[in-house]
Each structure stands twice: as C-alpha cells, then as structure tokens.
Design an enzyme around this catalytic site. Sequence first.
Site, PDB file in Angstrom:
ATOM      1  N   GLU A  87      54.093  58.446 -28.246  1.00 55.67           N
ATOM      2  CA  GLU A  87      52.790  59.534 -28.551  1.00 55.67           C
ATOM      3  C   GLU A  87      51.642  59.317 -27.642  1.00 55.67           C
ATOM      4  OE1 GLU A  87      50.572  61.545 -31.862  1.00 55.67           O
ATOM      5  OE2 GLU A  87      52.681  61.608 -30.827  1.00 55.67           O
ATOM      6  N   THR A 193      45.403  78.051 -30.173  1.00 55.34           N
ATOM      7  CA  THR A 193      45.955  76.470 -30.179  1.00 55.34           C
ATOM      8  C   THR A 193      47.163  76.140 -30.932  1.00 55.34           C
ATOM      9  OG1 THR A 193      44.491  75.919 -31.860  1.00 55.34           O
ATOM     10  CG2 THR A 193      43.497  75.611 -29.847  1.00 55.34           C
TER      11      THR A 193
END
Length: 232
Positions: A87, A193
């Site tokens: 991450e 997005t």
Amino acid sequence: MWETSMKGLLSLIRRSTPSSFAYICEKNGDSLTDKMDELACFAPGMLALGSSDYGPDEAKKFLSLAEELAWTCYSFYQSTPTKLAGENYFFNPGQDMTVGTSWNILRPETVESLFYLWRLTGNKTYQEWGWNIFQAFEKNSRIESGYVGLKDVNTGVKDNKMQSFFLAETLKYLYLLFSPPTVIPLDEWVFNTEAHPLRIVNRNDANLAALEGQHKPVIKIRSRKTGRLGGN
C-alpha cells in the site's frame, strides 16, 4: 491552476540512494515524510498528459519526470516476493525503498499511468510492465470466483475481498493498455478519477450538437376531450 499545482508537486519530488528512484514525498504542514503511497502512482499518467500542452523543453521535463515516477511505481511491484505492490513505501538513505503497509487491495493507479504513457509515447516497455503486473494478479489473486487482495505482499496470504474498482479501473486500464489507440482515443475522450470515459465536447463541436439532438425537450399537452397527456 495547473501550473500552480505543478510548482507544489515539484517541491515534493526527491530521489532515493543509492538507486535514485524518484518519489513524491508526503507533506504535513511544513514537514516532509519520505513516504509514497501506491495511490500516488496516478501522478506519472497525469504528468504525461499535462506535458502535451507545453512547449518542447517544458514538455520534455514533465514527461521525463513521469517516466521516472512510473519506474518507481513499477518497482514497488517488483520489490516484493509476490511481485504485487504494498500500500505504501518508505525511502531511507542507503535502502532505496521498503514496504510500509504491506497489503494489496488490487489498486489501479500504476496500470493507469502505464496506459497513459503507452498511449502518449508508444513505448512498448509500458505494455511489458503492465503484463507482468497482470501475471502477478493472476498468480496471487485469482480464485475460482474472481480476484482477491493480499493481506501481505511478502507472504501472499489472501484477504478474501474483491474491491469494485478492480473491475471498474484496474482491469479496464489493463485492457486499454493492450488495445489500439483508436479504442477511446485520448483526443476525443477524458477519463474521470474512477476511469469512466467522458466525451470531450465544446459549443462548436458536432458531437455536442448530436448529443443535444438526442435530448430534445418533450412538450406535454393535455387533451381537453380525453384528459390524457400527449407529447412531441
């Protein structure tokens, strides 16, 4: 607005040692942290897109930075045993990059940037990188009923969840990475997005006239005899 934001972005760029990976720091108040999330890996694609509106010198500067950052993001994947990115990553002198939060939830940002760079440069290296990432998903995340994330990219332990954006974004950008440029061409479409394509139109555009023609206002008139509504 773009140029102002780019000044801010450039102030966050640093390079690691000894391998000189370009990365985007996190800023909190006046302090910078040598940490970059995979989420920030949309930036190479953004920079590549933005570079097309500059003159040759400025365009080269932004495109070159985009390519450096894309290499860093791809290296996030290559740096782990599963070849899937964690991450986020920390950069420390002499260490280049180390995994911080080690889960992977099938995020799309790196392959999004690879798609833009492929379309804008024609460099097949970005297709090769995308294929390697896809193969890592196939090996580590594919199950009988779909795909799942990993609790830890170092061990490969699965999390038993498939995020909706894996279908809506990650696989869509991988598909487009291997599609001809005529499929959703970037001079006619823009992606929001969440990877939804929106057609680019302006007031003098035939596309807009066509869209407006499809959405003519409907006038309803009530019949005096029947009381029913009719339209044209």
